[in-house]
Design a protein around this motif. Structure first.
Motif, short mmCIF file in Angstrom:
data_model
loop_
_atom_site.label_atom_id
_atom_site.label_comp_id
_atom_site.label_asym_id
_atom_site.label_seq_id
_atom_site.Cartn_x
_atom_site.Cartn_y
_atom_site.Cartn_z
N LEU A 1 0.86 -1.17 0.00
CA LEU A 1 0.00 0.00 0.00
C LEU A 1 0.90 1.22 0.00
CD1 LEU A 1 -2.55 -1.04 2.77
CD2 LEU A 1 -2.78 -1.35 0.31
N SER B 1 -4.59 -6.22 0.86
CA SER B 1 -5.61 -5.22 0.49
C SER B 1 -6.85 -5.31 1.37
CB SER B 1 -6.01 -5.40 -0.98
OG SER B 1 -6.60 -6.67 -1.23
N ILE C 1 -8.58 -2.44 3.75
CA ILE C 1 -9.38 -1.30 3.27
C ILE C 1 -10.37 -0.85 4.33
CG2 ILE C 1 -11.27 -0.70 1.69
CD1 ILE C 1 -9.80 -2.30 -0.46
N ILE D 1 -4.72 6.33 -0.97
CA ILE D 1 -3.88 5.14 -0.86
C ILE D 1 -4.05 4.25 -2.09
CG2 ILE D 1 -3.26 3.17 0.60
CD1 ILE D 1 -3.01 5.98 1.91
N GLY D 2 -2.92 3.89 -2.70
CA GLY D 2 -2.92 2.97 -3.82
C GLY D 2 -2.25 1.67 -3.44
N PHE D 3 -2.12 0.78 -4.40
CA PHE D 3 -1.55 -0.54 -4.15
C PHE D 3 -0.68 -0.95 -5.34
CE2 PHE D 3 -1.51 -5.09 -4.80
CZ PHE D 3 -1.34 -5.62 -3.53
N THR E 1 -12.21 -6.17 -1.80
CA THR E 1 -10.78 -5.94 -1.64
C THR E 1 -10.01 -6.26 -2.92
OG1 THR E 1 -10.58 -8.19 -0.78
CG2 THR E 1 -10.87 -6.42 0.83
N THR F 1 -9.49 3.09 -4.40
CA THR F 1 -8.40 2.95 -5.36
C THR F 1 -7.65 1.64 -5.15
OG1 THR F 1 -8.14 5.36 -5.41
CG2 THR F 1 -6.30 4.05 -6.23
N ILE F 2 -7.47 1.23 -3.91
CA ILE F 2 -6.77 -0.02 -3.63
C ILE F 2 -7.42 -1.17 -4.37
CG2 ILE F 2 -6.15 -1.67 -1.81
CD1 ILE F 2 -6.15 0.72 0.15
N THR F 3 -8.75 -1.26 -4.28
CA THR F 3 -9.48 -2.33 -4.93
C THR F 3 -9.26 -2.31 -6.44
OG1 THR F 3 -11.19 -2.17 -3.22
CG2 THR F 3 -11.76 -3.37 -5.22
N ASP G 1 -6.74 -1.07 -8.07
CA ASP G 1 -5.36 -1.44 -8.37
C ASP G 1 -5.16 -2.95 -8.31
OD1 ASP G 1 -4.76 1.23 -8.69
OD2 ASP G 1 -3.72 1.46 -6.77
#
Length: 441
Positions: free
Chosen positions: A158, A282, A285, A299-301, A359, A375-377, A379
Motif C-alpha cells: 500500500l 488489500s 481497506i 492510498i494505492g496498491f 478488496t 483505489t486499492i481495490t 489497483d
C-alpha cells in the motif's frame, strides 16, 4: 490449520482496526422470510464469524430470499482458526454438517477430503461463470466443489499517492526501484517502509507477498517445495523475501517505532503521509475507511516487485468458498443449488458488495466492481484483469511453518540475518510437514 497464515488474519485485521462489528442476531434463524410459510424449504448455512464473511452471507441470503420466497436461509456462525477447523472436520466426519458451509480454498480445502465429504458441482451451469484461477482452488481430481464467497485480495505494498506525487516517484516494477524510491522518501523526512511488529503477523508480507516473483523465476518451485526438494535457505529465489526484510532494516528504511507499532498505527501513518509504503494485504481497506475515511482514496496498491520488471505481478489471496456436504439431499439440495447459482451471478456479487467493501475483483464472470470502490481495490483488480497474478504459496502447498511471523520479526528487527532465518524456517516447515504425514519429509 492455517496457523499464522495471512488468510486467517482477515478477521484479525478488522478487530485490530477497531471496526464496528455487526455481529448481533448472527445465530441460527431466517434472514428475511415469514415464519408462517409452512411450504418453505429452509436451508442451514454455516459461516465463520469474520465480519466481512458474515455480513456478505447475511446480505446474500436476504437478497436471495427476496427472489425465492419459498426458500429460507438459516445462518449459523462458527469460530475461526483451529476451533473452527476442528468443528468443520467433526461435522463432516459425523454426517452432521449444515446444508451448506463456508470454508477455505486451496491446500486446506484438499485436507477435508472433498471426494469423500462434498457434493461435486462440476455439471451445474453456474460453474462455467467462475474464474479459472478460482476453480483450480476448489477442484480435486476432475471435480469442482466450491463457489466463491467474497472478493479476491492482493498481498503487496500500500502506498500514499500524495507522497509519491510530491516526490515525483513512480510505482516500482523492480526491487531496486523500490529501494531507490524508499531512499528518496527517507531523505524527505518520511518513514519509507512501515513495519508494525506489535502485530507480529504483519511482518510476513515481504516474504509471502514475494511468491509471485519466486514462481515466475522458478515455475517448479511449488512442487519441489512440497516434495522436500528445495529449501528457503538454499534456493536463490525463495530466500529473497528474507533478504528484503534484512535490507529494509540494515538501511534503516522502516519507521523508528517498528517494534511497538500496531496495524492500526501503521494504517494511520500511511493515511496521513507520515509513512509512505506499507507491505500489507488489500483486506485492510475497511480499517482505513474506519480510521481515516477522508484519506482512503489517497492510498494505492502495487505488487511487491522482484528482480524482473517484465515478470512483475501480484501474489494473490483467494476468497473462501461455499461447499455442499454429501449429506444434503432432496429438496434441500435443490434449494442449495439455487442459492449457489445466485451467489455465482452478478446479482449475487452485487449483494455481497452491499455488505462488505470488495478488496479485489469478484471471481465470477459478468460481475463488475461498484464504481465507488476504493483505489486499492481497483489497483488489485487490474492485476487480475491483466493476468499478472499468482496464488500465494499457501493455496498451492500445505507446507507452511507456524513460526514464520516470529522469524520475520527477528530478521526485520536486526536480531537474525536472512540466511539464518531462512534455515530456521526450513526447520519449522519440516516439523509441520511431518505432522501432516507428507511423503518425502
Amino acid at each position: 490449520m492455517r496457523s499464522s497464515t495471512l488468510a486467517k488474519r482477515r478477521a484479525a485485521v478488522a478487530a485490530a482496526a477497531v471496526l464496528p462489528l455487526l455481529l448481533s442476531a448472527c445465530g441460527a434463524g431466517s434472514l428475511g422470510s415469514s415464519d408462517g410459510d409452512g411450504d418453505a424449504t429452509t436451508i442451514k448455512l454455516l459461516v465463520d464469524n469474520a465480519p466481512d464473511n458474515l455480513q456478505a452471507v447475511k446480505q446474500l441470503a436476504k437478497d436471495f430470499e427476496a427472489k425465492n420466497p419459498k426458500i429460507r436461509v438459516s445462518v449459523e456462525t462458527r469460530p475461526g482458526g483451529a476451533d473452527g477447523d476442528n468443528l468443520i472436520k467433526t461435522r463432516l466426519q459425523t454426517g452432521s454438517m449444515n446444508d451448506l458451509f463456508v470454508y477455505n480454498v486451496g491446500s486446506l480445502f484438499q485436507q477435508i477430503d472433498p471426494a469423500k465429504n462434498l457434493t461435486p458441482l462440476t455439471q451445474d451451469p453456474y460453474v462455467k461463470n467462475l474464474d479459472q484461477s478460482f476453480v483450480s482452488q476448489v477442484t480435486a481430481g476432475s471435480q469442482t466443489y466450491g463457489v466463491p464467497l467474497g472478493s479476491a485480495l492482493g498481498g503487496g505494498v500500500l502506498y500514499n499517492k500524495k507522497v509519491y506525487a510530491k516526490l515525483g516517484l513512480t510505482v516500482p516494477k523492480t526491487w531496486a526501484e523500490f529501494i531507490a524510491n524508499s531512499k528518496k522518501i527517507k531523505a524527505a523526512g518520511i518513514a519509507p517502509v512501515i513495519q508494525t511488529y506489535q502485530d507480529t503477523w504483519t511482518s510476513q508480507l515481504l516474504v509471502l507477498g514475494d511468491f509471485h516473483n519466486v514462481a515466475a523465476a522458478e515455475p517448479t518451485f511449488t512442487k519441489d517445495y512440497t516434495d522436500n526438494k528445495v529449501k528457503f535457505a538454499t534456493d536463490a529465489n525463495a530466500i529473497k523475501g528474507f533478504q528484503h526484510l534484512q535490507q529494509i532494516h540494515d538501511l534503516k528504511l522502516q519507521n523508528s517505532d517498528f517494534a511497538s507499532a500496531t496495524l492500526v498505527k501503521g494504517l494511520e501513518m500511511l493515511a496521513t503521509g507520515k509513512g509512505a509504503q506499507y507491505p500489507m494485504l488489500s483486506t485492510v481497506i475497511s480499517g482505513i475507511r474506519t480510521s481515516n475515511p477522508d484519506q482512503l482514496n489517497d492510498i494505492g496498491f502495487f505488487a511487491l516487485p522482484g528482480d524482473d520488471a517484465a515478470a512483475n505481478g501480484l501474489t494473490a489471496w483467494f476468497p473462501n468458498a461455499l461447499y455442499v456436504p454429501k449429506t444434503t439431499t432432496g429438496d434441500k439440495l435443490a434449494a442449495v443449488r439455487k442459492l449457489l447459482a445466485f451467489a455465482a451471478s452478478p446479482a449475487g456479487c452485487a449483494a455481497q458488495a452491499k455488505a462488505s467493501t470488495p478488496t479485489g475483483p469478484y471471481l465470477v464472470k459478468g460481475c463488475t466492481l461498484p464504481t465507488d470502490v476504493p483505489t486499492i481495490t481497483k489497483d488489485v483488480a487490474a492485476y487480475f484483469s491483466d493476468g499478472a497474478q499468482s496464488p500465494a504459496l499457501e493455496f498451492l502447498s500445505p507446507v507452511k511453518g507456524p513460526s514464520l511471523d516470529q522469524i520475520s520479526v527477528q530478521v526485520g528487527s536486526g536480531i537474525t540475518n536472512a540466511k539464518t532465518a531462512a534455515a530456521q524456517y526450513d526447520k519449522d516447515v519440516k516439523k509441520q510437514a511431518q505432522q501432516l504425514g507428507l511423503p518425502g519429509w
